[in-house]
Design a protein around this motif. Structure first.
Motif, mmCIF file in Angstrom:
data_model
loop_
_atom_site.group_PDB
_atom_site.id
_atom_site.type_symbol
_atom_site.label_atom_id
_atom_site.label_comp_id
_atom_site.label_asym_id
_atom_site.label_seq_id
_atom_site.Cartn_x
_atom_site.Cartn_y
_atom_site.Cartn_z
ATOM 1 N N ALA A 205 0.800 -1.231 0.000
ATOM 2 C CA ALA A 205 0.000 0.000 0.000
ATOM 3 C C ALA A 205 0.839 1.290 0.000
ATOM 4 N N CYS B 147 2.225 -12.027 3.711
ATOM 5 C CA CYS B 147 2.496 -11.157 2.572
ATOM 6 C C CYS B 147 3.827 -10.456 2.778
ATOM 7 N N ASN B 148 3.959 -9.231 2.269
ATOM 8 C CA ASN B 148 5.173 -8.454 2.515
ATOM 9 C C ASN B 148 4.777 -7.060 2.938
ATOM 10 N N ALA B 149 5.113 -6.749 4.183
ATOM 11 C CA ALA B 149 4.881 -5.403 4.717
ATOM 12 C C ALA B 149 6.231 -4.857 5.157
ATOM 13 N N ASP C 173 -3.852 -2.633 4.111
ATOM 14 C CA ASP C 173 -4.096 -1.877 2.875
ATOM 15 C C ASP C 173 -5.117 -0.763 3.057
ATOM 16 N N PHE D 172 -7.524 -9.534 -1.239
ATOM 17 C CA PHE D 172 -7.513 -9.053 0.151
ATOM 18 C C PHE D 172 -8.712 -9.611 0.907
HETATM 19 O O1 MRU Z 1 -1.059 -7.212 -3.358
HETATM 20 P P1 MRU Z 1 0.033 -6.547 -2.579
HETATM 21 O O2 MRU Z 1 1.327 -7.281 -2.651
HETATM 22 O O3 MRU Z 1 0.166 -5.097 -2.929
HETATM 23 O O4 MRU Z 1 -0.482 -6.636 -1.064
HETATM 24 C C1 MRU Z 1 0.309 -6.039 -0.065
HETATM 25 C C2 MRU Z 1 -0.218 -6.267 1.290
HETATM 26 O O5 MRU Z 1 -1.262 -6.848 1.486
HETATM 27 C C3 MRU Z 1 0.544 -5.663 2.422
HETATM 28 O O6 MRU Z 1 0.417 -6.425 3.575
HETATM 29 C C4 MRU Z 1 -0.002 -4.252 2.691
HETATM 30 O O7 MRU Z 1 -0.030 -3.499 1.523
HETATM 31 C C5 MRU Z 1 0.811 -3.545 3.699
HETATM 32 S S1 MRU Z 1 2.343 -3.052 3.016
HETATM 33 C C6 MRU Z 1 3.244 -2.177 4.134
#
Ligand code: MRU
Length: 373
Positions: free
Chosen positions: A53, A162-164, A242, A319
């Motif tokens: 995000a 995921c990746n945060a 997000d 999501f």
């Molecule tokens: O589909 P993505 O890879 O953009 O999803 C990202 C996420 O769900 C993250 O957990 C979220 O954006 C937080 S990022 C700091």
């Protein structure tokens, strides 16, 4: 010491061009996509070459600059009017992350009332605003890290989804900023990263950046997370967001909801980390959050090979929404919010804390090079 020094920068803006780290090629390759047009940036956002995000917020802001630079307007009024139309496809490139529309609207606001300025002056204002959004994002990540690090005990086993991390933001991350800050404070940790089907942000990106930061990381299939908690191997769950509604309901990567349910069942604290740019107070609760649905190929095929029989339907929401009642605390750049969130979120947003002073963007290597997979 900054644990993120060896992680490539998500993006940079140079000589009117936006360079986006192509995250679809991680962990095998670190290559940057040069974007000269807003369409190129929109394409990168849509196919998740840039993702997370806060990162898509920063990319969206720079995409507005690319648009402004290409609009052949005779005067400021014409430029601003054309820019409004050009901004909409950028803001709507992905619907769930609040930061994207937030950043694009902030860019339009920077140009508001500047009809009497020359196109060149407006373009300079927009470039400065996008750079500021990017620098502030880095500062917000650092503050989230500082605020959240106290929740991490030495030796903690942390499960994330995921990746945060740094690669999802313009700085060191949200959930992972907390890990990096705790590591910088000398705490030892073990991170479990859900692989995060179908696009594998956990396996490919979280594991890549934690590994580069020297933090022990173990990847597991999404379906193994509850059994890891059942085996008492998880001390906390820590994820990003997000979009967060006014009551604290949190949209995050698909699979987050089942983690939160399992965490509640096994008595594991469940924390969310996000900057204020991810909060959407126009939504009273999470039922109004628009969930992006992605193409069926993402789950029906692996590496171009069909794994779901032809003709079978797929369900591919990107999501889900975790109800506020399952969340132990929300870590923001302005502090750690406790339930009831409707009150703590309103108090935090009303505090109208001035944005932190723009800081230099974190120094990380941004080389275009091959990395051993
Ligand atoms: O589909 P993505 O890879 O953009 O999803 C990202 C996420 O769900 C993250 O957990 C979220 O954006 C937080 S990022 C700091």
């Amino acid at each position: 010491m900054d644990a993120t020094t060896n992680i490539p920068r998500t993006m940079r803006f140079e000589d009117g061009r936006l360079f986006l780290l192509d995250q679809t090629r991680l962990p095998g390759e670190t290559a940057y996509i040069p974007c000269e047009t807003p369409e190129e940036a929109i394409d990168a956002i849509k196919r998740l070459a840039v993702r997370g995000a806060p990162a898509i917020g920063c990319a969206g802001a720079y995409a507005v600059v690319l648009a402004a630079n290409r609009i052949p307007a005779p005067d400021g009024a014409a430029l601003i009017s054309a820019l409004k139309a050009a901004a909409e496809p950028i803001a709507s490139a992905r619907p769930t992350a609040a930061n994207l529309r937030w950043a694009v609207e902030r860019m339009l606001k920077a140009a508001e009332g500047k009809e009497g300025f020359s196109p060149g002056e407006i373009r300079a204002i927009l470039t400065a605003e996008a750079t500021k959004i990017h620098a502030e994002d880095a500062e917000m990540c650092a503050a989230i890290g500082r605020n959240g690090a106290r929740l991490i005990k030495d030796g903690a086993r942390v499960l994330t989804h995921c990746n945060a991390g740094a690669l999802a933001t313009g700085g060191t991350g949200t959930a992972l900023a907390v890990i990096y800050e705790a590591a910088g404070n000398g705490k030892r940790m073990e991170v479990y990263a859900d692989e995060t089907r179908p696009l594998l942000q956990g396996a490919r990106i979280t594991a890549y950046e934690l590994n580069a930061a020297g933090i022990p990381v173990t990847v597991l299939c999404d379906g193994a997370a509850a059994s890891l908690m059942a085996a008492s191997c998880v001390d906390i769950v820590l994820v990003g967001a997000d979009r967060i509604a006014a009551n604290g309901d949190v949209a995050n990567k698909i699979g987050t909801l089942q983690l939160a349910i399992a965490a509640r069942y096994y008595g594991v604290p469940f924390y969310v980390a996000a900057p204020t740019s991810t909060f959407d107070l126009s939504l009273p609760d999470g039922s109004g959050i628009r969930i992006e649905h992605r193409p069926q190929e993402e789950i029906a095929t692996i590496d171009g090979h069909r794994i779901v029989p032809a003709g079978v339907m797929t369900y591919n929401p990107a999501f889900d929404v975790t109800p506020a009642g399952l969340i132990s605390a929300i870590i923001t750049e302005r502090g750690v919010l406790d339930p009831p969130y409707r009150q703590s979120i309103a108090d935090m947003m009303l505090r109208k804390q001035p944005p932190p002073p723009p800081a230099a963007l974190p120094k990380r290597h941004g080389k275009t090079e091959k990395i051993e997979g």
